[in-house]
Design an enzyme around this catalytic site. Structure first.
Site, mmCIF file in Angstrom:
data_model
loop_
_atom_site.group_PDB
_atom_site.id
_atom_site.type_symbol
_atom_site.label_atom_id
_atom_site.label_comp_id
_atom_site.label_asym_id
_atom_site.label_seq_id
_atom_site.Cartn_x
_atom_site.Cartn_y
_atom_site.Cartn_z
ATOM 1 N N ASP A 255 12.511 -7.882 -21.421
ATOM 2 C CA ASP A 255 13.082 -7.086 -20.302
ATOM 3 C C ASP A 255 13.170 -5.635 -20.650
ATOM 4 O OD1 ASP A 255 14.894 -8.036 -17.749
ATOM 5 O OD2 ASP A 255 15.317 -5.971 -18.292
ATOM 6 N N SER A 256 12.813 -4.811 -19.433
ATOM 7 C CA SER A 256 12.545 -3.346 -19.370
ATOM 8 C C SER A 256 13.686 -2.608 -19.877
ATOM 9 C CB SER A 256 11.742 -2.974 -18.294
ATOM 10 O OG SER A 256 12.705 -3.146 -17.044
ATOM 11 N N ASP A 308 10.454 -14.197 -14.190
ATOM 12 C CA ASP A 308 11.458 -13.973 -13.058
ATOM 13 C C ASP A 308 11.384 -12.463 -12.754
ATOM 14 O OD1 ASP A 308 13.381 -14.149 -11.273
ATOM 15 O OD2 ASP A 308 15.166 -14.425 -12.830
ATOM 16 N N CYS A 348 11.108 -13.051 -5.810
ATOM 17 C CA CYS A 348 12.308 -13.105 -4.934
ATOM 18 C C CYS A 348 11.963 -12.004 -4.015
ATOM 19 C CB CYS A 348 13.799 -12.334 -5.792
ATOM 20 S SG CYS A 348 13.084 -10.563 -6.711
#
Length: 404
Positions: A255-256, A308, A348
């Site tokens: 993740d960033s 995601d 999303c």
């Protein structure tokens, strides 16, 4: 601030009434013959077609391009404090259609347009609430709305938010504060998929966390037993943590956000995961595209890759750019998966339709000369319903596919 007790009429331009006859709740300024600039934010208005026929009733915000949000399509319905209380009660009852309340779990209580409460989002984490206002016009009723939520849900603490992006679009001030008398200093603990998780209502994203994917976490985990898993854009570990608990051999989360990875590591410790010699979990900070390319260049392979990413398309003008980003991300992921492996890929972006997302995957398979066999074509949890009249509420796609 005083308001007229009688709804103020506002007319549409010719032939602009059809979306609202179909009960779509958003009236943009460019659709109106009368702009409503002279009205106060929060004033109740009656929407009329160009010939003066009554169409719907809503609330105006002259500081927003989304000028009117519609809440009633029956002229006998009044928009007042009782209206909001009734809609909130109906939303709570809707969640109980799928089972009794679990006081230790988390769920979405109000999902804006899908609960006929455009501009209001409420998430429950155990006995605490994260409330997000995305409509400036609703702030007129903020106090009674919050008081009713506290009473109806026996809430111990309520965090109230208006994020900076929303504030800019709605012409209001950002907000990030506890509702009076409900301060909560420590992260809130709640249960989800057999894990004990924590949410920081004050500093977390949106209402504090993301609840729409929780059933998809569990569904995907069924395919992960004994596999090595790469969880890309893992945030606080949702997919990867459940996969490990359900028997994955190893999980690498990327993740960033280092803060999100810190939360994920705390969840690992809190739940005693990764202590078994047969299972391991680790996290790395980095850009999703850069890290996928690096892993591919190094020749690494994973039995399953989970994607995601955050929303790539915030408006219809960004759809083509978003699809190119999804295509690149999924292409990089497919390169890491051997034949028979699993790809879990999500979007999303509400502006990207399900058919467009599937066509993007079709193109990935064609370019990579790989077959992608869809095992499950999923959406959000049932507490994130979709209003047929507002197709933008059908936003989340989660595809579980076998890669050949």
């Amino acid at each position: 601030m005083t308001y007229s007790d009688t709804p103020v009429p506002l007319r549409l331009k010719p032939s602009r009434q059809f979306p609202f006859l179909a009960r779509h709740p958003w009236v943009h300024a460019h659709a109106l013959a009368e702009t409503g600039h002279n009205l106060k934010s929060g004033q109740v208005v009656d929407l009329l077609d160009f010939d003066g026929n009554w169409v719907a009733r809503g609330v105006v915000n002259p500081g927003s391009r989304l000028r009117i949000r519609l809440y009633a399509f029956d002229a006998n319905i009044e928009i007042n404090e009782q209206h909001w209380r009734s809609r909130i009660d109906a939303a709570i009852a809707r969640r109980r259609l799928t089972g009794p309340l679990d006081p230790q779990a988390a769920e979405r209580i109000v999902f804006s347009e899908s609960d006929l409460l455009s501009g209001l989002i409420v998430d429950r984490y155990a006995d605490c609430l994260g409330v997000q206002f995305t409509a400036g016009a609703l702030l007129r009723w903020q106090q009674p709305i919050l008081e009713h939520l506290r009473s109806a849900l026996s809430a111990r603490a309520i965090m109230v938010r208006v994020d900076e992006k929303t504030a800019k679009h709605e012409g209001i001030e950002p907000q990030n504060e506890w509702f009076e008398g409900t301060e909560q200093q420590e992260p809130v603990l709640y249960s989800e998929n057999g894990l004990q998780l924590a949410v920081d209502l004050h500093a977390g994203q949106k209402t504090g966390g993301y609840l729409d994917q929780r059933l998809n976490h569990l569904a995907a985990a069924r395919y992960m037993k004994g596999r090595s898993v790469l969880d890309v854009c893992c945030y606080n570990g949702g997919f990867g943590l459940v996969a490990l608990k359900q028997g994955a051999k190893s999980v690498v989360g990327i993740d960033s956000s280092q803060a999100a990875l810190d939360q994920a590591q705390q969840a690992v410790t809190r739940n005693g995961l990764g202590n078994d010699s047969d299972s391991t979990i680790s996290f790395a900070q980095g850009d999703c595209f850069d890290e996928l390319k690096r892993l591919g260049d190094e020749g690494q392979r994973f039995d399953a890759v989970i994607l995601d990413p955050p929303r790539f398309a915030g408006s219809r003008h960004q759809v083509d750019t978003a699809l190119r980003a999804y295509r690149r991300l999924n292409s990089l992921a497919v390169d890491l998966v051997p034949p028979g492996g699993i790809l879990v890929t999500c979007s999303c972006s509400g502006r990207v339709s399900r058919s467009e997302f599937l066509n993007m995957l079709l193109d990935v398979g064609r370019r990579k000369r790989r077959d992608l066999i869809v095992l499950e074509n999923r959406g959000p949890a049932p507490d994130h319903p979709c209003a047929i009249s507002c197709p933008e509420s059908d936003y989340l796609k989660c595809i579980i596919a076998e890669v050949q």
